[in-house]
Design an enzyme around this catalytic site. Structure first.
Site, PDB file in Angstrom:
ATOM      1  N   CYS B 106       0.798  -1.533   0.184  1.00 12.42           N
ATOM      2  CA  CYS B 106      -0.111   0.407   0.037  1.00 12.42           C
ATOM      3  C   CYS B 106       0.764   1.033  -0.102  1.00 12.42           C
ATOM      4  O   CYS B 106      -0.009   2.236  -0.425  1.00 12.42           O
ATOM      5  CB  CYS B 106      -1.187   0.031   1.322  1.00 12.42           C
ATOM      6  N   ALA B 107       2.195   0.912   0.706  1.00 15.15           N
ATOM      7  CA  ALA B 107       2.648   2.585   0.659  1.00 15.15           C
ATOM      8  C   ALA B 107       2.509   3.444  -0.482  1.00 15.15           C
ATOM      9  O   ALA B 107       3.235   2.691  -2.141  1.00 15.15           O
ATOM     10  CB  ALA B 107       4.449   2.226   0.866  1.00 15.15           C
ATOM     11  N   PRO B 108       2.743   5.183  -0.883  1.00 13.30           N
ATOM     12  CA  PRO B 108       2.419   5.180  -0.203  1.00 13.30           C
ATOM     13  C   PRO B 108       1.430   6.241   0.510  1.00 13.30           C
ATOM     14  O   PRO B 108       1.104   6.747   1.433  1.00 13.30           O
ATOM     15  CB  PRO B 108       3.040   6.858  -0.082  1.00 13.30           C
ATOM     16  N   GLY B 109       0.414   4.762   0.014  1.00  7.56           N
ATOM     17  CA  GLY B 109      -1.042   4.744  -0.164  1.00  7.56           C
ATOM     18  C   GLY B 109      -1.619   5.363  -0.711  1.00  7.56           C
ATOM     19  O   GLY B 109      -2.896   5.652  -0.930  1.00  7.56           O
ATOM     20  N   GLY B 110      -1.571   6.384  -2.564  1.00  3.58           N
ATOM     21  CA  GLY B 110      -2.150   6.772  -3.215  1.00  3.58           C
ATOM     22  C   GLY B 110      -3.203   5.593  -3.523  1.00  3.58           C
ATOM     23  O   GLY B 110      -4.554   6.483  -3.588  1.00  3.58           O
ATOM     24  N   LYS B 111      -3.036   4.335  -3.906  1.00  3.19           N
ATOM     25  CA  LYS B 111      -4.114   3.665  -4.841  1.00  3.19           C
ATOM     26  C   LYS B 111      -4.951   3.073  -3.757  1.00  3.19           C
ATOM     27  O   LYS B 111      -6.717   3.546  -3.363  1.00  3.19           O
ATOM     28  CB  LYS B 111      -3.331   2.639  -5.348  1.00  3.19           C
ATOM     29  N   ASP B 156       4.509  -9.615   5.662  1.00  3.98           N
ATOM     30  CA  ASP B 156       5.425  -9.456   4.678  1.00  3.98           C
ATOM     31  C   ASP B 156       3.173  -9.795   3.432  1.00  3.98           C
ATOM     32  O   ASP B 156       2.824 -10.837   4.285  1.00  3.98           O
ATOM     33  CB  ASP B 156       6.266 -10.983   4.321  1.00  3.98           C
ATOM     34  N   ASP B 173       0.207  -4.078  -6.425  1.00  2.00           N
ATOM     35  CA  ASP B 173       0.126  -3.333  -7.346  1.00  2.00           C
ATOM     36  C   ASP B 173       1.775  -3.782  -6.990  1.00  2.00           C
ATOM     37  O   ASP B 173       2.653  -3.015  -6.305  1.00  2.00           O
ATOM     38  CB  ASP B 173       0.641  -1.876  -6.952  1.00  2.00           C
ATOM     39  N   CYS B 226       5.038  -1.197 -12.733  1.00  2.00           N
ATOM     40  CA  CYS B 226       5.358   0.102 -13.422  1.00  2.00           C
ATOM     41  C   CYS B 226       6.522  -0.232 -14.025  1.00  2.00           C
ATOM     42  O   CYS B 226       7.912   0.513 -13.966  1.00  2.00           O
ATOM     43  CB  CYS B 226       5.563   0.961 -11.701  1.00  2.00           C
TER      44      CYS B 226
END
Lengths: 193, 296
Positions: B106-111, B156, B173, B226
């Site tokens: 999840c970091a940094p939390g945008g999605k 993990d 992601d 990405c």
């Protein structure tokens, strides 16, 4: 709730205090279908109780796992017998609250507040319910967006005779923190100890 | 590693030169706090010009008199700076209110914040981040954006089934070699080696298998990276299909270019053409790969 999770449900006394505070901030109804959780911490040697708000579904989904780092939204903390909103809590109040104490500042003061500066009387363009000293108040910009949380240093009403450059509200916390320190954890306690 | 682009990338030279230029900046309206029209009025007053994109609530910044990440509106969480490709990945996940969803890295939390937005801040999101040092940035972004339906676990992602929960939607992601973000981080051109791709690919497959384990029947998994590398994208999905047999199918992603069905002397399952590749020179995004997987 599992004892493995550092969060707990509020005690009856805490719940009474919180309900009274939520009523004061005009979010009593909004909170009704949410889950309130408490996490106790030590902050600079002082015991504080963080108050979290989350959805019922999220609290049900919580796993009995010690790796849990965070739940929902930290909306403030209980200190002695009062509830002080965090920055996220102040923002929530500004969006869903009714009849809460606020001060609206002009654009010049907005920029200063975002760097943690206090508010002078001349910067205020609107306010509500600031008749008492030491009133905790949401700081809004002219678009009515919450930019901080402050505390009055003098009573402010239509009969006030205050010189323009006098500091009338001390900023407790401001949303500039999100930029100044990404690692900052919002406790709402920056200048309120 | 860039030399490999010629093997599979359309107009590879154009792509490489486009990555040398500054990339487009996109902002996503945080509908938890504000509607797009009100935000646009506020931005216009600050002399910030934006234009619409194919994703609702997401705008491309055309011109800005201020740093877009330092406005009072940004600090108030009224918008999030996020590449269009990331927004497309969440859009394809098709989240809705009252679901129980998982974000595996999840970091940094945008999605995560976008998922919360599309869920109207209801239901529940379980957000996983293995790197403890990155969790404060997630908390900061969730707080800033007013998200309250999310819990963050420091585990993990390959052991997420230990939480004993099943999810309607899973977003993976996956951590990757980040070839696609060279335009934002030039060090990516020389900081990774072919051996990194192999290691990354293995980890990605393990994470994806765990995602399939924890998604509910008929649930959806979005796998994205990405990276341009087929080993981190189509090859991972192809191996998943070989392992899972008929229990996982690829749903079409109607954006970008179709995923590869061959790479070097390898042939992939034909349904890999339903995955999507986004390229900087063709789609004005960072390089991105998206696969949409349905569990039967």
């Amino acid at each position: 709730m599992s004892s493995l999770i550092p969060h707990r449900e509020p005690t009856r006394e805490e719940l009474t205090l919180l309900r009274r505070s939520f009523d004061h901030w005009g979010i009593f109804d909004f909170v009704l279908d949410k889950e309130i959780l408490i996490r106790e911490k030590s902050y600079n040697g002082t015991r504080i109780r963080e108050v979290y708000l989350t959805t019922k579904d999220n609290s049900i989904l919580l796993s009995e796992n010690t790796s849990l780092s965070y739940i929902g939204m930290l909306i403030g903390h209980l200190k002695r017998r009062s509830f002080v909103p965090s920055m996220a809590g102040a923002d929530l109040i500004s969006r869903v609250g009714v009849n809460f104490p606020y001060v609206t500042v002009n654009q010049t003061a907005e920029a200063l507040v975002l760097y943690g500066r206090d508010i002078m009387y001349a910067s205020i363009v609107d306010y509500r319910d600031l008749r008492k000293n030491n009133t905790i108040v949401i700081i809004l910009n002219e678009n009515r967006v919450a930019i901080g949380l402050g505390i009055t240093t003098v009573p402010i009403d239509e009969n006030s005779h205050i010189v323009d450059n006098r500091i009338v509200i001390k900023t407790i916390v401001d949303s500039g923190h999100y930029l100044r320190n990404e690692r900052w954890i919002d406790t709402g306690m920056e200048r309120n100890n | 590693m860039i030399g490999r682009f010629l093997e599979y990338m359309p107009d590879a030279e154009k792509c490489i030169s486009s990555m040398e230029a500054p990339s487009s900046t996109y902002i996503r309206t945080n509908a938890i706090k504000i509607d797009p029209n009100s935000l646009l009025c506020m931005l216009e007053a600050r002399d910030i010009e934006v234009e619409s994109t194919e994703v609702p609530d997401v705008f491309r910044v055309v011109r800005s008199a201020l740093p877009i990440g330092a406005t009072p509106e940004y600090l108030a969480g009224l918008y999030y700076i996020q590449d269009l490709s990331s927004c497309i990945a969440v859009e394809e996940l098709g989240v809705s209110s009252l679901q129980q969803n998982l974000d595996m890295a999840c970091a940094p939390g945008g999605k995560t914040t976008f998922m919360a937005q599309r869920m109207y801040n209801s239901g529940a999101i379980c957000a996983i981040e293995y790197n403890r040092r990155r969790i404060p940035s997630v908390i900061s972004n969730l707080s800033r954006c007013g998200v309250m339906n999310t819990s963050i676990y420091n585990i993990d992602a390959r052991s997420v089934s230990n939480l004993n929960r099943r999810f309607d939607r899973v977003l993976l992601d996956a951590p990757c070699t980040c070839e696609g973000i060279i335009s934002k981080d030039k060090t990516r051109k020389i900081s990774h080696f072919p051996s990194d791709i192999e290691e990354s690919s293995q980890r990605q497959l393990e994470m994806l298998l765990e995602a399939i384990r924890v998604v509910k029947q008929h649930g959806l998994v979005i796998y994205s990276t990405c990276s341009f590398a087929p080993e981190e994208n189509e090859l991972v999905i192809n191996e998943l299909l070989e392992i899972s047999g008929n229990s996982v199918v690829i749903e079409p992603v109607h954006r970008g270019l179709p995923g590869l069905t061959r790479f070097g002397d390898r042939r992939f399952h034909p349904s890999l053409s339903r995955t999507a590749r986004l390229y900087p020179h063709l789609h004005n995004t960072v390089g991105f790969f998206i696969a949409k997987l349905k569990v039967r």
